[in-house]
Scaffold this motif. Structure first.
Motif, short mmCIF file in Angstrom:
data_model
loop_
_atom_site.label_atom_id
_atom_site.label_comp_id
_atom_site.label_asym_id
_atom_site.label_seq_id
_atom_site.Cartn_x
_atom_site.Cartn_y
_atom_site.Cartn_z
N UNK A 209 49.07 30.41 10.72
CA UNK A 209 49.98 30.01 11.79
C UNK A 209 50.30 28.52 11.67
N UNK A 210 51.56 28.22 11.31
CA UNK A 210 52.06 26.86 11.38
C UNK A 210 52.58 26.65 12.80
N UNK A 211 51.89 25.83 13.57
CA UNK A 211 52.24 25.69 14.98
C UNK A 211 52.49 24.25 15.37
N UNK A 212 53.67 24.00 15.91
CA UNK A 212 53.98 22.67 16.43
C UNK A 212 53.10 22.38 17.65
N UNK A 213 52.97 21.12 18.04
CA UNK A 213 52.15 20.79 19.21
C UNK A 213 52.61 21.55 20.45
N UNK A 214 51.63 22.09 21.18
CA UNK A 214 51.93 22.76 22.43
C UNK A 214 52.35 24.20 22.30
N UNK A 215 52.36 24.75 21.08
CA UNK A 215 52.75 26.14 20.89
C UNK A 215 51.58 27.10 21.11
N UNK A 216 50.41 26.58 21.34
CA UNK A 216 49.26 27.43 21.64
C UNK A 216 48.61 28.06 20.43
N UNK A 517 45.52 34.75 -1.01
CA UNK A 517 46.92 34.45 -1.39
C UNK A 517 47.94 35.40 -0.76
N UNK A 518 47.51 36.57 -0.33
CA UNK A 518 48.45 37.52 0.27
C UNK A 518 48.62 37.31 1.77
N UNK A 519 47.99 36.28 2.33
CA UNK A 519 48.10 36.02 3.76
C UNK A 519 49.54 35.76 4.18
N UNK A 520 49.85 36.17 5.40
CA UNK A 520 51.21 36.00 5.94
C UNK A 520 51.31 34.69 6.71
N UNK A 521 52.33 33.90 6.41
CA UNK A 521 52.56 32.63 7.11
C UNK A 521 53.61 32.85 8.18
N UNK A 522 53.28 32.48 9.40
CA UNK A 522 54.23 32.58 10.50
C UNK A 522 54.30 31.24 11.21
N UNK A 523 55.45 30.95 11.82
CA UNK A 523 55.67 29.63 12.41
C UNK A 523 55.94 29.75 13.90
N UNK A 524 55.24 28.93 14.67
CA UNK A 524 55.48 28.83 16.11
C UNK A 524 56.14 27.47 16.36
N UNK A 525 57.37 27.49 16.83
CA UNK A 525 58.08 26.24 17.09
C UNK A 525 58.41 26.06 18.55
N UNK A 526 58.26 27.10 19.35
CA UNK A 526 58.60 27.02 20.77
C UNK A 526 57.36 26.66 21.57
N UNK A 527 57.39 25.48 22.17
CA UNK A 527 56.22 24.98 22.88
C UNK A 527 56.24 25.31 24.36
N UNK A 528 55.07 25.44 24.93
CA UNK A 528 54.92 25.71 26.35
C UNK A 528 54.12 24.62 27.04
N UNK A 529 53.32 23.88 26.29
CA UNK A 529 52.41 22.92 26.90
C UNK A 529 53.01 21.52 27.01
#
Length: 681
Positions: A209-216, A517-529
């Motif tokens: 999980x690539x998560x921006x600040x506050x995305x939980x 290496x087969x892990x799935x990368x997902x991105x959280x860009x919408x913050x709530x905090x």
């Protein structure tokens, strides 16, 4: 109290009567939970047959009692689902589920085993997070509950079977924005659909999980651990789940989340806690080189280089008989074992193979030796002498000490993997007299762990949660990967928050070195905090620290949440800012450059506060926090002092400042006596 948004079919009901009925259900559920806990307490481990079984059973019962603890300030349920009547024919697989389902932190049933509260991790509860008017998932209504302390004070209804779109939930927003003092809370009542997809990912899948600040992202990782423990209880009870965080202060901050969800048997540690608490000072350039994955091949060669070519055979005497294994046969045995097993088992196998060769000669003379004879020969002095000479017993410390002390040995082990300059950088200028007196650095710890695994296999866990993974070296990632070799992982982090000299630029690289290496990368860009005004301000640094990342977005406008104040004298300005924050509810974090922490603490001497350190578990309302410890933490009010000094303190200072600026949940105040970094002016 939030306004009530009533569905049409209950619009004629009195809201106060609805609240009364829901409070009654809460009281019944709490009483049932108490009864469940008392029943668990009444169970005895004496029914087990032997003492060991009794101890194991008692431990399981104690865990069950702890998991059933009722926390008065924590809502037992936070949502309700009303199922559509026209879907009754589709409920065959739902057992005895009633048409109305209450969703909460754990399962609660009455004396007749009827469900009063359904665990949020149960399959039927997924609709609470995923259902929408476009896809109601068999529901006609979703109800959210608002609490103050442990008291149910409000509700909010969302009709799902009438088309249209959902409006923003006021209860959901208020829960997200609720002031926080002390440890991190669970987000089980506020999980968003994209977060829920990550939480419910299958055990066999590694998720990054690539998560921006506050995305939980941290909360998502912890809730995934709780979900997997619920869904795969028996398997993970055997293999284990571990949470790995950046430091002890962070682990203290998140320590209450899983117990609040009923999961009390999860280990939490740091990378140093896994590979060794070594902290000898070291040049960052040396640490960065030691963290490079190329060191794995160097270490492997260094270890196996200790095996020498046999020059003599084995002569074993038993009674009046003598049995000889010639030197060429010993060389063949050693060659057949070398590189096909780990070093430790290979050494043990060599003794057994030599003993077997002796037994072959005994049988050729008409004797009938058994396994006990082979074991005795393997332990005999002649065999042990050959094994010690050819395949010596080693510790990781012995190998690494020789590698860092002996230039010729390092050159032979490195071959072309390291340049002359890099080998010179690695060598100790003043080698310790022996490996026993060596002082190891944090980077050495990962090398020692690599060697330990080459000697004896490292046990694997069922699941590993790694937070702030962008700050780990390639060798540290390999160390963690060994702990989930036969399991899976949840990898959490933010490339923009990488603050170490070896911080990664790619999650693909992280997964490769982790062995997933087969892990799935997902991105959280919408913050709530983090409020939007604060997040947009901090995002001015992104073009310099992570130009490839999309700018994060926040659902909360946060107008007026940012204040940038120049000051001629920091101490009085800081005191005023803190007193203003104390006048409002919530936690306060004063983040300062590490070198400035003593002066900041002195400026606040008249106010009750604590200074956070790597080994403290401070949950004081007012904390002074070194900038290097701020990662992963959140506070309602954050006061940042001298941002330019934070940038100047380390090579990736801009990334550190990005971390610091995104710790606020409600308000951020920046105090500076010198110029701001150019990106923020």
């Amino acid at each position: 109290m939030p306004a009530h948004q009533l569905a049409p079919d209950i619009a004629g009901q009195d809201p106060d009567q609805i609240l009364k009925a829901e409070r009654a259900h809460l009281a019944v559920s709490r009483a049932a939970l108490t009864a469940m806990r008392e029943h668990a307490k009444s169970l005895s481990a004496n029914a087990a047959g032997d003492w060991v079984s009794q101890q194991i059973l008692q431990s399981l019962l104690d865990q069950r009692v702890a998991a059933l603890a009722d926390h008065p300030d924590t809502p037992l349920f936070f949502g309700r689902l009303d199922r559509a009547e026209d879907r009754a024919e589709d409920r065959a697989g739902d057992g005895d589920l009633p048409p109305t389902i209450y969703v909460g932190r754990r399962h609660v049933h009455d004396e007749h085993r009827h469900a009063l509260v359904i665990d949020w991790r149960a399959p039927v509860s997924r609709a609470f997070y995923q259902a929408s008017p476009a896809d109601p998932m068999g529901l006609r209504l979703r109800r959210r509950f608002g609490y103050q302390g442990g008291e149910l004070t409000a509700y909010e209804d969302e009709p799902l079977d009438q088309g249209g779109s959902l409006t923003t939930s006021k209860i959901l927003t208020e829960e997200i924005e609720r002031p926080r003092t002390g440890p991190m809370r669970d987000i089980v009542a506020t999980i968003q659909p994209d977060q829920d997809e990550i939480v419910r990912a299958d055990l066999g899948q590694t998720v990054c999980v690539q998560g921006a600040p506050g995305t939980g992202k941290t909360a998502v990782g912890l809730h995934r651990a709780a979900y997997l423990l619920f869904t795969h209880r028996e398997k993970l009870a055997r293999s284990g789940v571990m949470i790995v965080g950046p430091n002890r202060a962070f682990l203290s901050y998140i320590s209450s989340v899983l117990p609040a969800l009923g999961e009390v048997k999860v280990d939490q540690t740091t990378v140093a806690g896994l590979v060794g608490e070594h902290s000898a000072p070291e040049d960052p350039a040396v640490s960065a080189l030691k963290g490079d994955a190329r060191m794995a091949a160097v270490l492997k060669r260094a270890l196996w280089a200790h095996i020498v070519k046999p020059t003599e055979g084995v002569l074993v005497t038993r009674g009046s008989n003598r049995y000889r294994v010639p030197d060429y046969e010993v060389r063949e045995i050693v060659a057949s074992l070398r590189g096909t097993t780990r070093y430790g088992p290979g050494r043990a196998a060599l003794a057994q193979r030599l003993a077997h060769a002796v037994l072959v000669r005994m049988e050729q003379r008409g004797e009938s030796p058994d396994d006990r004879v082979q074991d005795a020969v393997a332990r005999s002095k002649p065999v042990k002498q050959v094994v010690d000479q050819v395949w010596p017993k080693l510790t990781p410390e012995q190998v690494l000490h020789r590698l860092l002390s002996d230039a010729d040995f390092l050159a032979r082990s490195a071959r072309t993997d390291l340049t002359d300059e890099e080998r010179e950088l690695l060598l100790w200028r003043k080698p310790p007299r022996s490996w026993r007196s060596a002082k190891w650095s944090a980077a050495d710890a990962a090398l020692l762990d690599e060697l330990a695994d080459l000697i004896e296999r490292t046990p694997s866990l069922g699941h590993l949660v790694v937070d702030e993974a962008q700050d780990l070296s390639e060798m540290q990632l390999r160390a963690l990967g060994r702990r989930c070799r036969t399991g899976s992982a949840t990898v959490l982090g933010d490339l923009a928050q990488g603050t170490t000299p070896w911080s990664t630029r790619s999650w693909t690289t992280v997964l490769e070195h982790l062995g997933q290496p087969s892990g799935a990368v997902t991105e959280l860009t919408l913050g709530f905090r983090v409020p939007r005004e604060i997040l947009d301000y901090a995002a001015r640094l992104l073009p310099d620290i992570a130009p490839g990342l999309a700018a994060p977005r926040s659902l909360r406008p946060g107008t007026g949440s940012l204040s940038v104040r120049p000051a001629t004298d920091l101490a009085p300005a800081l005191l005023t800012a803190v007193q203003d924050a104390l006048a409002r509810p919530g936690s306060i974090g004063v983040i300062a450059p590490d070198a400035l922490v003593p002066a900041v603490s002195a400026a606040l001497a008249l106010l009750d506060h604590e200074v956070l350190s790597p080994d403290t578990t401070a949950d004081h309302r007012l904390l002074v926090i070194p900038a290097t410890l701020a990662k992963g933490l959140e506070y309602d009010h954050v006061i940042v002092t001298e941002p330019a000094d934070i940038v100047a303190a380390e090579p990736r200072g801009l990334a550190r400042l990005y971390v610091v600026l995104t710790r606020a949940v409600t308000k951020l105040t920046i105090l500076h006596t010198g110029p701001l970094p150019p990106q923020l002016t």
